[in-house]
Write a protein that holds these residues in place. Structure first.
Motif, PDB file in Angstrom:
ATOM      1  N   PRO A  32      88.248  71.494 -34.446  1.00  0.00           N
ATOM      2  CA  PRO A  32      89.222  70.853 -35.337  1.00  0.00           C
ATOM      3  C   PRO A  32      89.108  71.426 -36.745  1.00  0.00           C
ATOM      4  N   LEU A  33      90.248  71.560 -37.404  1.00  0.00           N
ATOM      5  CA  LEU A  33      90.259  72.120 -38.751  1.00  0.00           C
ATOM      6  C   LEU A  33      90.130  71.053 -39.843  1.00  0.00           C
ATOM      7  N   ALA A  34      89.943  69.793 -39.441  1.00  0.00           N
ATOM      8  CA  ALA A  34      89.889  68.712 -40.433  1.00  0.00           C
ATOM      9  C   ALA A  34      88.746  68.907 -41.422  1.00  0.00           C
ATOM     10  N   GLU A  35      87.571  69.337 -40.951  1.00  0.00           N
ATOM     11  CA  GLU A  35      86.434  69.521 -41.859  1.00  0.00           C
ATOM     12  C   GLU A  35      86.677  70.684 -42.811  1.00  0.00           C
ATOM     13  N   LEU A  36      87.276  71.762 -42.310  1.00  0.00           N
ATOM     14  CA  LEU A  36      87.602  72.882 -43.184  1.00  0.00           C
ATOM     15  C   LEU A  36      88.606  72.468 -44.241  1.00  0.00           C
ATOM     16  N   HIS A  37      89.599  71.687 -43.834  1.00  0.00           N
ATOM     17  CA  HIS A  37      90.587  71.221 -44.806  1.00  0.00           C
ATOM     18  C   HIS A  37      89.934  70.348 -45.863  1.00  0.00           C
ATOM     19  N   GLN A  38      89.048  69.444 -45.432  1.00  0.00           N
ATOM     20  CA  GLN A  38      88.381  68.568 -46.390  1.00  0.00           C
ATOM     21  C   GLN A  38      87.527  69.362 -47.359  1.00  0.00           C
ATOM     22  N   ALA A  39      86.783  70.354 -46.839  1.00  0.00           N
ATOM     23  CA  ALA A  39      85.974  71.201 -47.719  1.00  0.00           C
ATOM     24  C   ALA A  39      86.867  71.964 -48.685  1.00  0.00           C
ATOM     25  N   CYS A  40      88.030  72.381 -48.220  1.00  0.00           N
ATOM     26  CA  CYS A  40      88.965  73.112 -49.070  1.00  0.00           C
ATOM     27  C   CYS A  40      89.459  72.254 -50.230  1.00  0.00           C
ATOM     28  N   THR A  41      89.706  70.969 -49.988  1.00  0.00           N
ATOM     29  CA  THR A  41      90.156  70.114 -51.092  1.00  0.00           C
ATOM     30  C   THR A  41      89.081  69.986 -52.159  1.00  0.00           C
TER      31      THR A  41
ATOM     32  N   ARG B 263     105.776  57.614 -36.575  1.00  0.00           N
ATOM     33  CA  ARG B 263     104.492  58.134 -36.128  1.00  0.00           C
ATOM     34  C   ARG B 263     104.392  59.592 -36.567  1.00  0.00           C
ATOM     35  N   LEU B 264     103.162  60.052 -36.718  1.00  0.00           N
ATOM     36  CA  LEU B 264     102.917  61.433 -37.098  1.00  0.00           C
ATOM     37  C   LEU B 264     102.729  62.284 -35.851  1.00  0.00           C
ATOM     38  N   ASP B 265     103.427  63.380 -35.802  1.00  0.00           N
ATOM     39  CA  ASP B 265     103.260  64.355 -34.732  1.00  0.00           C
ATOM     40  C   ASP B 265     102.882  65.672 -35.397  1.00  0.00           C
ATOM     41  N   GLY B 266     101.576  65.899 -35.547  1.00  0.00           N
ATOM     42  CA  GLY B 266     101.129  67.089 -36.267  1.00  0.00           C
ATOM     43  C   GLY B 266     101.560  67.035 -37.710  1.00  0.00           C
ATOM     44  N   GLY B 267     102.426  67.974 -38.109  1.00  0.00           N
ATOM     45  CA  GLY B 267     102.839  68.060 -39.501  1.00  0.00           C
ATOM     46  C   GLY B 267     104.186  67.464 -39.806  1.00  0.00           C
ATOM     47  N   HIS B 268     104.666  66.533 -38.963  1.00  0.00           N
ATOM     48  CA  HIS B 268     105.944  65.904 -39.288  1.00  0.00           C
ATOM     49  C   HIS B 268     106.008  64.484 -38.730  1.00  0.00           C
TER      50      HIS B 268
ATOM     51  N   TYR C  23      94.626  75.746 -43.528  1.00  0.00           N
ATOM     52  CA  TYR C  23      93.755  74.730 -42.947  1.00  0.00           C
ATOM     53  C   TYR C  23      94.558  73.443 -42.688  1.00  0.00           C
ATOM     54  N   LYS C  24      95.242  73.399 -41.557  1.00  0.00           N
ATOM     55  CA  LYS C  24      96.025  72.218 -41.187  1.00  0.00           C
ATOM     56  C   LYS C  24      95.097  71.235 -40.479  1.00  0.00           C
ATOM     57  N   PRO C  25      94.870  70.073 -41.064  1.00  0.00           N
ATOM     58  CA  PRO C  25      93.850  69.171 -40.508  1.00  0.00           C
ATOM     59  C   PRO C  25      94.181  68.636 -39.127  1.00  0.00           C
ATOM     60  N   TRP C  26      95.443  68.704 -38.722  1.00  0.00           N
ATOM     61  CA  TRP C  26      95.829  68.201 -37.406  1.00  0.00           C
ATOM     62  C   TRP C  26      95.692  69.273 -36.315  1.00  0.00           C
ATOM     63  N   GLU C  27      95.333  70.501 -36.678  1.00  0.00           N
ATOM     64  CA  GLU C  27      95.238  71.576 -35.701  1.00  0.00           C
ATOM     65  C   GLU C  27      93.794  71.857 -35.297  1.00  0.00           C
ATOM     66  N   ARG C  28      93.657  72.592 -34.192  1.00  0.00           N
ATOM     67  CA  ARG C  28      92.366  73.057 -33.717  1.00  0.00           C
ATOM     68  C   ARG C  28      92.442  74.570 -33.555  1.00  0.00           C
TER      69      ARG C  28
END
Length: 332
Positions: free
Chosen positions: A201-210, A72-77, A191-196
């Protein structure tokens, strides 16, 4: 290859994660989303939206240490599952083999060979991975090496990115995002997509960054940049702020939403705007006179049609890359 040349299951798994020689030839493929090889045959000209590995399943596992039934994923690991009972030790994730998929939907096995926590953030772990190359009948690092990162590792990120560059939060699936790809670079840029942050949530920022990292203006997965072009980025939430800007060295390029550019001053690779507009017709319109600029010095030539200004979450400047030298700064 005939059946006599195939490697047995037992031999295949025994050969995973073995020491590798340094004689492999790295062929950087230019701008990348996943940071993976487009095809196992690196001499083959493959479409940029193809990959030998686009996703992996957290369960069921192909091979695992005794007692481990899933990850399972727990944040970044990654964490082995089920959780150990009080007082009992649980083996780690290293040595696990997951079922993966390439961009054609074909199965490919992925082995976790090592786990290396990031010095800056121990909660984010880099994994040294290998995927089974059924053509060569051997385990290989699926990540593309470039001059700065010659033995690339990967981050485990929840969900899947499709050929259009869009993220799908598919339960039970993860992406092994290699160091030289935009998914990992945007995480390293903050921009870690699992963080707030402040409840957002930073998921949208991460997606825009890609999208921004690859100059994917049309939001269709196609990049419009060259390797090592130097960029500067900043967001409207103040997580990454715009620094001192010298117009003689850099110029405003674009504003970004998760699905591509919302406004564009010029293309990063120098192609004519008319050519880009033909790639995604009915998406942009010439900026009308009197339309407010994005900010100081941020004047758009074309804008997305029928898109609210609030959709813009990220902006960038572009610097001219030094001739004959690769920049060590942020590059796609």
């Amino acid at each position: 290859m005939n059946s006599a040349g195939l490697v047995s299951d037992a031999e295949r798994y025994a050969r995973r994660c073995q020491p590798q020689s340094g004689s492999r030839i790295a062929r950087p493929q230019g701008t990348m989303l996943w940071g993976t090889k487009r095809d196992w045959n690196t001499e083959k000209v493959a479409e940029e939206r193809s990959s030998v590995l686009v996703s992996a399943d957290l369960a069921p596992l192909r091979r695992a240490e005794a007692g481990v039934t899933a990850l399972r994923l727990d944040g970044g690991h990654l964490v082995a599952s089920p959780a150990p009972e009080a007082g009992n030790a649980m083996p780690g994730v290293v040595g696990t083999v997951l079922q993966g998929t390439d961009s054609d939907g074909k199965p490919v096995e992925v082995a976790l060979c090592a786990a290396e926590p990031s010095p800056e953030d121990p909660g984010t772990v880099f994994y040294r991975i290998e995927a089974w190359n059924a053509v060569a009948q051997e385990w290989e690092n699926p990540c593309v090496a470039v001059g700065r990162v010659t033995h690339p590792r990967a981050l485990a990120v929840g969900g899947v990115w499709d050929a259009s560059g869009a993220h799908q939060g598919t339960p039970g699936k993860l992406t092994f995002a290699c160091e030289n790809g935009a998914i990992t670079k945007c995480i390293q840029w903050g921009y870690k997509p699992w963080e707030r942050r402040d409840g957002k949530p930073l998921a949208e920022l991460h997606q825009a960054c890609t999208r921004m990292a690859r100059a994917d203006y049309c939001g269709n997965g196609k990049s419009h940049t060259r390797q090592d072009t130097t960029i500067d980025l900043y967001d409207r939430f103040g997580l990454v702020e715009r620094g001192e800007w010298d117009p003689a060295k850099a110029s405003f390029e674009a504003a970004w939403a998760p699905d591509g550019a919302t406004c564009l001053a010029r293309t990063r690779d120098g192609r004519a705007l008319a050519t880009l507009l033909q790639e995604c017709p009915n998406r942009f319109q010439t900026d009308a006179a009197g339309t407010p600029s994005e900010g100081e010095g941020e004047h758009c030539t074309v804008r997305r049609m029928n898109v609210s200004p609030s959709a813009t979450v990220l902006r960038n400047l572009t610097f001219a890359a030094p001739k004959g030298a690769a920049s060590a700064a942020k590059g796609p």
